[in-house]
Design an enzyme around this catalytic site. Structure first.
Site, PDB file in Angstrom:
ATOM      1  N   TYR A  54      32.507  23.463  18.184  1.00  0.00           N
ATOM      2  CA  TYR A  54      32.143  23.711  16.781  1.00  0.00           C
ATOM      3  C   TYR A  54      31.430  25.051  16.703  1.00  0.00           C
ATOM      4  O   TYR A  54      30.575  25.347  17.534  1.00  0.00           O
ATOM      5  CB  TYR A  54      31.228  22.605  16.247  1.00  0.00           C
ATOM      6  N   GLU A  56      30.558  26.827  13.353  1.00  0.00           N
ATOM      7  CA  GLU A  56      30.385  27.278  11.960  1.00  0.00           C
ATOM      8  C   GLU A  56      29.526  28.543  11.922  1.00  0.00           C
ATOM      9  O   GLU A  56      28.533  28.643  12.632  1.00  0.00           O
ATOM     10  CB  GLU A  56      29.753  26.159  11.127  1.00  0.00           C
ATOM     11  N   ASP A 200      49.227  39.788  -0.898  1.00  0.00           N
ATOM     12  CA  ASP A 200      49.489  38.666   0.007  1.00  0.00           C
ATOM     13  C   ASP A 200      50.761  39.027   0.767  1.00  0.00           C
ATOM     14  O   ASP A 200      51.866  38.961   0.224  1.00  0.00           O
ATOM     15  CB  ASP A 200      49.677  37.398  -0.829  1.00  0.00           C
ATOM     16  N   THR A 226      49.370  35.145   6.373  1.00  0.00           N
ATOM     17  CA  THR A 226      49.448  34.108   7.394  1.00  0.00           C
ATOM     18  C   THR A 226      49.789  34.812   8.706  1.00  0.00           C
ATOM     19  O   THR A 226      50.188  35.982   8.718  1.00  0.00           O
ATOM     20  CB  THR A 226      50.527  33.056   7.059  1.00  0.00           C
ATOM     21  N   LYS A 229      54.447  33.851  10.456  1.00  0.00           N
ATOM     22  CA  LYS A 229      55.801  34.139   9.948  1.00  0.00           C
ATOM     23  C   LYS A 229      56.375  35.303  10.761  1.00  0.00           C
ATOM     24  O   LYS A 229      56.570  35.149  11.959  1.00  0.00           O
ATOM     25  CB  LYS A 229      55.748  34.403   8.442  1.00  0.00           C
ATOM     26  N   ARG A 235      49.918  29.030  13.562  1.00  0.00           N
ATOM     27  CA  ARG A 235      49.775  28.689  12.155  1.00  0.00           C
ATOM     28  C   ARG A 235      48.345  28.988  11.719  1.00  0.00           C
ATOM     29  O   ARG A 235      47.394  28.459  12.310  1.00  0.00           O
ATOM     30  CB  ARG A 235      50.045  27.194  11.988  1.00  0.00           C
TER      31      ARG A 235
HETATM   32  N1  DSN Z   1      55.559  27.968   2.641  1.00  0.00           N
HETATM   33  C1  DSN Z   1      55.694  29.381   2.852  1.00  0.00           C
HETATM   34  C2  DSN Z   1      57.102  29.810   2.786  1.00  0.00           C
HETATM   35  O1  DSN Z   1      57.963  29.078   3.231  1.00  0.00           O
HETATM   36  O2  DSN Z   1      57.382  30.908   2.322  1.00  0.00           O
HETATM   37  C3  DSN Z   1      54.854  30.173   1.943  1.00  0.00           C
HETATM   38  O3  DSN Z   1      53.545  29.813   2.150  1.00  0.00           O
END
Ligand code: DSN
Length: 428
Positions: A54, A56, A200, A226, A229, A235
């Site tokens: 932990y 925080e 974003d 994120t 991707k 993730r």
């Molecule tokens: N769920 C994602 C996507 O598939 O584009 C976006 O957050």
């Protein structure tokens, strides 16, 4: 080779599910543009004993003892992300993209404030103002749309909307837009109306890191992404921001916090508790991988593959939104093939090709059964597939859709897909 001997012994049911999912991933063509395959190094960091801690707070200022090594790992993740994107400040703790965006909304606006976001049906994300998300429930979204004819963002229309609505924030970025974004245009508009500009870049972060898409970090107040991707990490998400801001409003003056501090404060304690230290370490591993010269080649190949796949699909009579792609994804309007997006997703599943149903701009159908499907090439590119394989993939898709009622043809395609996949094994 991924070894999970202890899991196999202690929980064979879960072990077998994971094995079957691995076989599914390896024996099929995953074309969902937001998915990728992480390296074994990233997997190992995610599966490490760092999950036990932990922590925080932030490095060197924690609410728990014993964080000397967690601090080192988080510092490394931050430094590498700064280097990768040229960011002044990075928060690596967001658990995923939506919580990252939520922390940014909380930092920049008060509930009820107005912002501009791309409409979901035109390629925006749920957190860009959809009424079912916190972003549309707590804040007033003035959505912008793509042009009906060209299906491209009309920057003049965004500017007019911004002048009329006087938003506190303008959000750029998408989850289903197949073209390059002009972040500098968004910035000009934000400057003109004295709004924050938040980008974003979840979908294109890998392309940005590789230098093949314009990097908004140099313009924007805040950039979220994120990490799983095109960036090919675990993730999770990160938030990049300037340390200071240009529009000191009353709220932040009272708080005596600069923009970076406001972001941090709204991640923890604003919207999250303890960070996932094993995932943050895996983010550091991913950033190191993305800093290597090979990553540039990878990102370039993603785009080349997407172009080849989109041209192949158009040659087979598919209508692509905007007639093609500049990035890693494409959106197909299935209307001329007399099949809905949901049905197309199911047919392609039957031949081991995974795509996702998706709305198209000005869709007359609902998101659960829309008119389109969305495809992308990041994952197949990670497996080592190149242009010649993309031509085959386009053929398989066309054949499966055109012969969707012929089970013999579909079985033949499934076998062809399997043969192709066997040449590009990633996890053995
Ligand atoms: N769920 C994602 C996507 O598939 O584009 C976006 O957050």
């Amino acid at each position: 080779m991924i070894i999970m001997k202890s899991l196999k012994d202690s929980d064979p049911e879960i072990y077998n599910i994971i094995q079957r999912e691995k076989e599914r991933q390896m024996n099929g063509l995953e074309l969902i543009p937001s998915e990728n395959l992480v390296s074994t190094a990233v997997l190992e960091a995610m599966g490490s004993i760092l999950t036990n801690k932990y922590s925080e707070g932030y490095p060197h200022k924690r609410y728990y003892g014993g964080n000397i090594f967690i601090d080192q790992a988080e510092d490394l993740a931050i430094e590498r992300a700064k280097q990768l994107f040229g960011a002044e400040h990075v928060n690596v703790q967001p658990l995923s993209g939506s919580p990252a965006n939520m922390a940014v909304f909380f930092a920049l606006m008060n509930p009820g404030d107005k912002f501009l976001g791309m409409d979901l049906s035109c390629g925006g994300h749920l957190t860009h103002g959809s009424p079912v998300s916190f972003s549309g429930k707590l804040y007033k979204c003035a959505p912008y749309f793509v042009d009906k004819e060209t299906e491209l963002i009309d920057y003049d229309a965004v500017r007019k909307l911004a002048l009329a609505e006087k938003p506190k924030m303008i959000m750029s970025g998408f989850s289903a837009y197949p073209r390059t974004l002009d972040f500098s245009e968004f910035q000009k508009i934000a400057d003109e109306v004295e709004a924050y500009h938040v980008a974003d870049v979840a979908h294109i972060a890998g392309l940005i890191a590789a230098g093949i898409h314009d990097n908004p970090v140099k313009y924007c107040d805040v950039v979220t992404t994120t990490t799983h991707k095109t960036l090919r990490g675990p993730r999770g998400a990160i938030i990049m921001s300037k340390i200071d801001d240009r529009y000191h409003d009353k709220y932040r003056k009272e708080e005596k916090k600069n923009l970076a501090q406001m972001i941090d404060f709204n991640v923890f304690p604003g919207t999250q508790g303890g960070p996932h230290d094993h995932i943050n370490a895996a983010k550091a591993v991913c950033f190191k991988e993305a800093l290597q010269p090979e990553f540039k080649d990878y990102a370039k190949q993603i785009v080349k593959n997407a172009k080849t796949l989109s041209e192949g699909l158009m040659d087979h009579g598919f209508r692509l939104i905007t007639n093609g792609t500049d990035n890693h994804l494409m959106l197909i309007d299935m209307t001329n093939k007399n099949i809905t997006g949901k049905e197309a997703e199911t047919v392609l599943d039957e031949v081991s090709i995974t795509v996702n149903k998706n709305t198209i701009p000005y869709d007359q159908r609902k998101p659960w059964d829309p008119s389109g499907i969305r495809l992308g090439t990041p994952l197949l590119t990670t497996r080592g597939m190149c242009e010649s394989e993309m031509k085959s993939v386009a053929e398989y898709i066309a054949k499966a859709i055109d012969h969707r009622n012929d089970s013999t043809i579909k079985e033949k395609i499934r076998q062809d897909v399997l043969q192709l996949c066997k040449k590009f094994v990633f996890y053995s």
